[in-house]
Design an enzyme around this catalytic site. Structure first.
Site, PDB file in Angstrom:
ATOM      1  N   HIS A  13       0.868  -1.198   0.000  1.00  0.00           N
ATOM      2  CA  HIS A  13       0.000   0.000   0.000  1.00  0.00           C
ATOM      3  C   HIS A  13       0.894   1.234   0.000  1.00  0.00           C
ATOM      4  CE1 HIS A  13      -3.771   2.166   1.619  1.00  0.00           C
ATOM      5  NE2 HIS A  13      -2.866   3.091   1.369  1.00  0.00           N
ATOM      6  N   HIS A  15       1.386   5.452  -1.699  1.00  0.00           N
ATOM      7  CA  HIS A  15       0.974   6.594  -2.518  1.00  0.00           C
ATOM      8  C   HIS A  15       2.226   7.208  -3.128  1.00  0.00           C
ATOM      9  CE1 HIS A  15      -3.085   6.658  -0.676  1.00  0.00           C
ATOM     10  NE2 HIS A  15      -2.424   6.159   0.351  1.00  0.00           N
ATOM     11  N   LYS A 101      -9.610  -0.308  -5.292  1.00  0.00           N
ATOM     12  CA  LYS A 101      -9.578   0.353  -3.991  1.00  0.00           C
ATOM     13  C   LYS A 101     -10.876   1.127  -3.767  1.00  0.00           C
ATOM     14  CE  LYS A 101      -7.952   2.192  -0.201  1.00  0.00           C
ATOM     15  NZ  LYS A 101      -6.667   2.773   0.133  1.00  0.00           N
ATOM     16  N   HIS A 138     -10.488   1.193   2.317  1.00  0.00           N
ATOM     17  CA  HIS A 138     -10.214   2.212   3.343  1.00  0.00           C
ATOM     18  C   HIS A 138     -11.389   2.137   4.305  1.00  0.00           C
ATOM     19  CE1 HIS A 138      -8.465   6.092   4.825  1.00  0.00           C
ATOM     20  NE2 HIS A 138      -9.656   6.100   5.401  1.00  0.00           N
ATOM     21  N   HIS A 176      -4.416  -0.554   6.016  1.00  0.00           N
ATOM     22  CA  HIS A 176      -3.904   0.202   7.172  1.00  0.00           C
ATOM     23  C   HIS A 176      -4.773   0.019   8.420  1.00  0.00           C
ATOM     24  CE1 HIS A 176      -6.764   2.916   5.348  1.00  0.00           C
ATOM     25  NE2 HIS A 176      -5.926   3.339   4.449  1.00  0.00           N
ATOM     26  N   ASP A 248       1.578   2.646   3.506  1.00  0.00           N
ATOM     27  CA  ASP A 248       0.733   3.845   3.370  1.00  0.00           C
ATOM     28  C   ASP A 248       1.591   5.094   3.321  1.00  0.00           C
ATOM     29  OD1 ASP A 248      -1.579   5.177   2.876  1.00  0.00           O
ATOM     30  OD2 ASP A 248      -2.292   5.195   4.941  1.00  0.00           O
TER      31      ASP A 248
HETATM   32  O1  DOR Z   1      -3.308   9.414   5.812  1.00  0.00           O
HETATM   33  C1  DOR Z   1      -3.636   9.093   4.694  1.00  0.00           C
HETATM   34  N1  DOR Z   1      -3.121   9.690   3.602  1.00  0.00           N
HETATM   35  N2  DOR Z   1      -4.539   8.111   4.544  1.00  0.00           N
HETATM   36  C2  DOR Z   1      -5.037   7.798   3.341  1.00  0.00           C
HETATM   37  O2  DOR Z   1      -5.855   6.920   3.260  1.00  0.00           O
HETATM   38  C3  DOR Z   1      -4.642   8.567   2.137  1.00  0.00           C
HETATM   39  C4  DOR Z   1      -3.323   9.164   2.308  1.00  0.00           C
HETATM   40  C5  DOR Z   1      -2.962  10.183   1.260  1.00  0.00           C
HETATM   41  O3  DOR Z   1      -3.222   9.946   0.079  1.00  0.00           O
HETATM   42  O4  DOR Z   1      -2.385  11.206   1.622  1.00  0.00           O
HETATM   43 ZN    ZN Z   2      -3.260   5.015   1.772  1.00  0.00          ZN
END
Ligand code: DOR
Ligand code: ZN
Length: 347
Positions: A13, A15, A101, A138, A176, A248
């Protein structure tokens, strides 16, 4: 000195964003992990095979000269009304799309385009169950009447349970996991799994709130109580095959964190492995490290374990590690975990 060799870890997971942020952060993931399951919450979100393919190409281009030769982005599609079942199935068949997702609209960063109700996508979920496509969730209620620390449990009860009851055979990863409710939910469903982050494993809400508000530790779902943290750590260190790492890692410009309304998200990709290794070391659980980092995830997703290895070595710190990166656009991003990282080297 302590040293441990494990099969190369995967990040289930992450980003990676886009443009200059992607260029700045992708190398950290590509240098340390084999698979990276990439979240689709760009603006606009990644909702089609074509978008996923183009994004994957941009990620590979951004991975940089030191990227592992086996670094492989696995792409998630964002579940909303733009997702077309035939395109999803074609994307999976073509090896472009790996998972779907679901974001409850408004729950977190870039979730505005998400869903109002998971069961509203029953026909997509049925097609996914039939084709064996993983649903990544999520799990956080957006009901304003529910306390922020109870929203994971609420979502599991009011949204995910009805959807799983209505669509037997769905394969779900609770992403998460932040509380025992998530651990219990996974344990109660055969074939389900949960990812756990380095920060939910090592921080509790006193770290966030007690000694000056820490926007760098603000994420969604929010970091919860010490009891919840300890339960997550126990699950991760137990070797239970249902749980594996998903960092995450979620970079935000410092100016979006240290401001009136901080954005949720913690950038931990550079030191995620060191943070987790230090937790396992402190709890004399290094013998379970490989399960959590490198074995449980691929086994759950039906993929081979990496045939390469990495070695993590712990020694007293000789130098501090950077706490910030700066993108080519001049944007600063704070890194989580520098203290633990000073104790470990990885080769
Ligand atoms: O804290 C987070 N940031 N949780 C998420 O689910 C998305 C992520 C983000 O894209 O910044
Ligand atoms: Zn995330």
């Amino acid at each position: 000195m302590t040293s441990i060799t494990v099969a190369t870890p995967d990040d289930w997971h992450v980003h990676l964003r886009d443009d200059h942020m992607l260029t700045a952060v992708a190398p950290f993931t590509a240098n340390s992990f084999r698979y990276a399951l990439v979240m689709p919450n760009l603006v606009p979100p990644i909702t089609s095979m074509a978008m996923a393919r183009e994004y994957r190409d941009r990620i590979v281009a951004a991975a940089g000269p030191d990227a592992r030769s086996d670094f492989t982005p696995l792409m998630g599609l964002y579940l909303n009304d733009d997702l077309v079942i035939e395109d999803l199935l074609a994307g999976v068949a073509a090896g472009v799309v790996f998972a779907v997702k679901y974001y409850p609209a408004g729950a977190t960063t870039n979730s505005e385009a998400g869903g109002a109700s998971l069961i509203g996508y029953q026909s997509v979920l049925e097609a996914m169950a039939e084709a064996g496509i993983p649903l990544l969730v999520h799990a956080e209620s957006t009901d304003p009447d529910i306390d922020i620390f109870d929203r994971e449990a609420a979502f599991l009860e009011t949204e995910l349970t009805p959807a799983c009851d209505a669509v037997p055979g769905l394969t779900v990863t609770v992403e998460h996991i932040s509380t025992r409710s998530g651990l219990d939910f996974v344990a109660a469903h055969d074939g389900f799994a949960g990812s756990i982050t380095p920060h939910h494993l090592t921080c509790d809400r006193s770290d966030v709130l007690a000694n000056g508000l820490r926007p760098d530790l603000y994420c969604k779902p929010v970091i919860n109580s010490r009891e919840e943290r300890d339960a997550l750590a126990a699950a991760a260190m137990s070797g239970n095959p249902s749980f594996f790492v998903g960092t995450d890692s979620a970079p935000h410009p410092l100016s979006h964190k240290e401001t009136g309304r901080a954005k949720p998200g913690i950038f931990n990709a550079p030191y995620a492995l060191e943070v987790i290794a230090e937790l396992f070391h402190q709890n004399r659980a290094l013998d379970q490290l490989e399960s959590f980092l490198s074995l449980n995830g691929p086994t759950h997703y039906g993929l081979p374990v990496a045939d390469s290895t990495i070695t993590l070595t712990r020694a007293e710190p000789t130098q501090t590690r950077p706490e910030m990166i700066t993108t080519s656009g001049g944007v600063e991003v704070r890194i989580f975990g520098a203290e633990a990282a000073a104790l470990w080297t990885i080769s």
